[in-house]
Design a protein around this motif. Sequence first.
Motif, mmCIF file in Angstrom:
data_model
loop_
_atom_site.group_PDB
_atom_site.id
_atom_site.type_symbol
_atom_site.label_atom_id
_atom_site.label_comp_id
_atom_site.label_asym_id
_atom_site.label_seq_id
_atom_site.Cartn_x
_atom_site.Cartn_y
_atom_site.Cartn_z
ATOM 1 N N ASP A 41 -12.673 -13.155 3.882
ATOM 2 C CA ASP A 41 -13.370 -12.279 2.732
ATOM 3 C C ASP A 41 -14.250 -13.066 2.165
ATOM 4 O O ASP A 41 -14.803 -14.012 2.249
ATOM 5 N N ARG A 53 -12.795 -8.429 3.714
ATOM 6 C CA ARG A 53 -13.031 -7.788 2.416
ATOM 7 C C ARG A 53 -14.531 -8.231 2.028
ATOM 8 O O ARG A 53 -14.770 -9.361 2.190
ATOM 9 N N GLU A 71 -15.988 -8.371 -1.896
ATOM 10 C CA GLU A 71 -15.524 -7.999 -3.360
ATOM 11 C C GLU A 71 -17.150 -8.355 -4.250
ATOM 12 O O GLU A 71 -17.120 -9.381 -4.258
ATOM 13 N N MET A 106 -13.264 -3.837 7.888
ATOM 14 C CA MET A 106 -12.723 -3.848 6.649
ATOM 15 C C MET A 106 -11.210 -4.429 6.676
ATOM 16 O O MET A 106 -10.643 -3.652 7.646
ATOM 17 N N THR A 107 -10.614 -5.118 5.857
ATOM 18 C CA THR A 107 -9.123 -5.325 5.791
ATOM 19 C C THR A 107 -8.667 -5.091 4.611
ATOM 20 O O THR A 107 -7.285 -5.390 4.384
ATOM 21 N N GLY A 108 -9.328 -4.498 3.637
ATOM 22 C CA GLY A 108 -8.794 -3.980 2.425
ATOM 23 C C GLY A 108 -9.719 -3.315 1.563
ATOM 24 O O GLY A 108 -10.818 -3.370 1.960
ATOM 25 N N ASP A 109 -9.288 -2.979 0.257
ATOM 26 C CA ASP A 109 -10.389 -2.149 -0.460
ATOM 27 C C ASP A 109 -11.683 -3.220 -0.838
ATOM 28 O O ASP A 109 -11.480 -4.239 -0.943
ATOM 29 N N SER A 110 -12.952 -2.778 -0.677
ATOM 30 C CA SER A 110 -14.113 -3.455 -0.800
ATOM 31 C C SER A 110 -14.822 -2.684 -1.710
ATOM 32 O O SER A 110 -15.070 -1.710 -2.030
ATOM 33 N N GLY A 133 -10.478 -0.403 8.235
ATOM 34 C CA GLY A 133 -9.346 -0.809 8.461
ATOM 35 C C GLY A 133 -8.711 -0.213 9.887
ATOM 36 O O GLY A 133 -9.207 0.795 10.400
ATOM 37 N N TYR A 192 -8.085 2.204 3.165
ATOM 38 C CA TYR A 192 -8.586 1.518 2.153
ATOM 39 C C TYR A 192 -9.904 2.338 1.612
ATOM 40 O O TYR A 192 -10.282 3.413 2.262
ATOM 41 N N LEU A 242 -13.816 2.156 0.419
ATOM 42 C CA LEU A 242 -15.039 1.656 0.232
ATOM 43 C C LEU A 242 -15.890 2.160 -1.120
ATOM 44 O O LEU A 242 -16.066 3.018 -1.076
#
Length: 645
Positions: free
Chosen positions: A178, A200, A202, A217-221, A236, A242, A244
């Motif tokens: 991340d 991700r 952030e 992506m591997t999560g909300d970003s 993802g 997820y 973006l």
Amino acid sequence: MTHSSGRGLTLGTDGATREGSHAQVSNSSITGTAAAVLVSTESTLNLLNTDLVATGANSSGLVLLSGTASAQGGSITGVEEGITVRSSGGTAAGSLVLSGTRVTGQNGSAIELTGNSTTTVDILNGTTLSAGNGTIIDVLNASTATVNVGQSNLTGNLKVSGNSTGNFTFDNGGLTGDFIVEQGGTGTLALNNGSLFTGRMENVQDASIDSTSHWMMTGDSSVTNLNMNGGRVTLGDTDSFYTLNLETLSGNGTFVMGSNFANNETDFINITGEAAGNHDLLISASGTDPAAGVPLQVVHTGGGGAQFSLLGGAVDLGAYSYSLKQEGDDWFLDPETRTISPGTKTVMALSGTAPTVFYGELTTLRTRMGELRYSEGRSAGVWMRAHSNQYNVADASSGVGYTQNQQGMSFGADAPLPWGDGQWLIGALAGYSKSDLNLSHGSSGTIDSYYLGGYATWLDAKSGYYVDTVIKYNRYQNDAKVGLSDGTRAKGDYDNHGIGGSVEVGRHIKLKDNYFVEPFAQIAGTVIQSKDYRFSNDMEADSGATRSLLGKAGATVGKTIHLDEGRILQPYLKAALAHEFASNNKVKVNENSFNNDLSGSRGELGAGVALSLSRDFQVHADFEYSNGKNIEMPYSMNVGLRYLW
């Protein structure tokens, strides 16, 4: 080497002249408790295939106090950080170059930049970073790091603290981890020249992705400004959903999105400010149907004129395909735009093909055994027949179109009945055919057909009348591959059975000069077993029972030519009108009902030749073309041999 200060090697700075120290170390190992090496302001360290190891608590393998260091090969290991970079003596700038080097922070970060330092870090040529706390590069305490990663694949997180700046550029490099920027910090990321970032983002201020690079992506970003220079973002895996969050979007790129439309779940692009450029959405196809009648939002913007479109123009969801619809600054998958999906077309094609497979294998009297009248009462024999057919099917009512190519081989044996003055002939046949279906969007199907049958023929040589009956049992092995809108393929297969037959009635009428005409009529039909089956993407299909009833009337015109040595040649032309009566063959896909309606009339034209090479051996060939509503047969070719005794 070791040193009493707790450092294996110290490169200091003269307090009066501000001149630094310089060292080049090759093929060595340096160990210290506090640090293996310390490099101060204006000092330079060059390492070649050298290992630095710090062994004390809270130690770093290499400490840069605004100094300059480069390492080629070797390793740098600290109990806490692998490398620590700090400013010193009012001088903030420093540089670090790592090429093919292993850097390990056993309990802390691999590289920590702190204390208001400003440093350029080059990570090149297969360098690896390992961090006990998961953060491979940590930018802290008002520091600024400019990091260039080339031809290296890193694993771990990048972190920028609230009052620091981290600018990261990947050139043919990769990161699995991340990129986290705390509030008040500044972070940028550029992916160039085939780079891959899996993780991700952030609170990243600026990110750019060139046409050869990819963000998975591997999560909300969240990214303030995303510039798509032809790059790709995958939100993802297809079963993870997820969001973006962006403030602005520019450039042109592709967003790959997962979906579960049965539950109204999807990845989502949320742009709160202006969006510009043209962007493609590649939304994962599904074998399940969406929730009935509910538009599904996939993109929101705050304006700016950006355009979004589906790659391939639609997304396949179960029985139907759906288009993208814009409403104001939002984009939805609209159920009102649905068309029959490639999966449904493939199911219908497999089901609808079984009758043409059956008829392609079915042998009429002439195409099965040539001209029986050559036998002079010696009708018992064996025969074989090879055939090749092509069908172009276009069902205007459903939009299903495909090409079927069939090849097969039949074998048979027969003998006259001991009564009836040799007018009755009974026989058995067996054979195999393979049909390949080619549909749009890369979908295809294969039907392997195995069959057994029997026939009975009444032939009155004096009057020319004949009646030919055939009954046939088939086992069909069906295999389908569906090309979906997201580039994936779904597979399904099933076996089923069918039975059918034919009755052909005609008369061989001799004319002058050895010409003849042979009017005939035929009625043929088949019933194919229904079958439930499931595709690999969970699409459910029910082929339904398929029925066909085909009527045909026509005539054959030819001439019998007597050659030397008792041989006989018989060329002929034929024409017929055929009509398919069955119009209601239902199939179901995910409980949605569709009708295979291939009914209608078509004309047939053909030519052939039968040749008796001797009293015991005959060969024949037959060629046909037909065209009409829904079905065209560009060619049908049959070649047969018959041996009599």
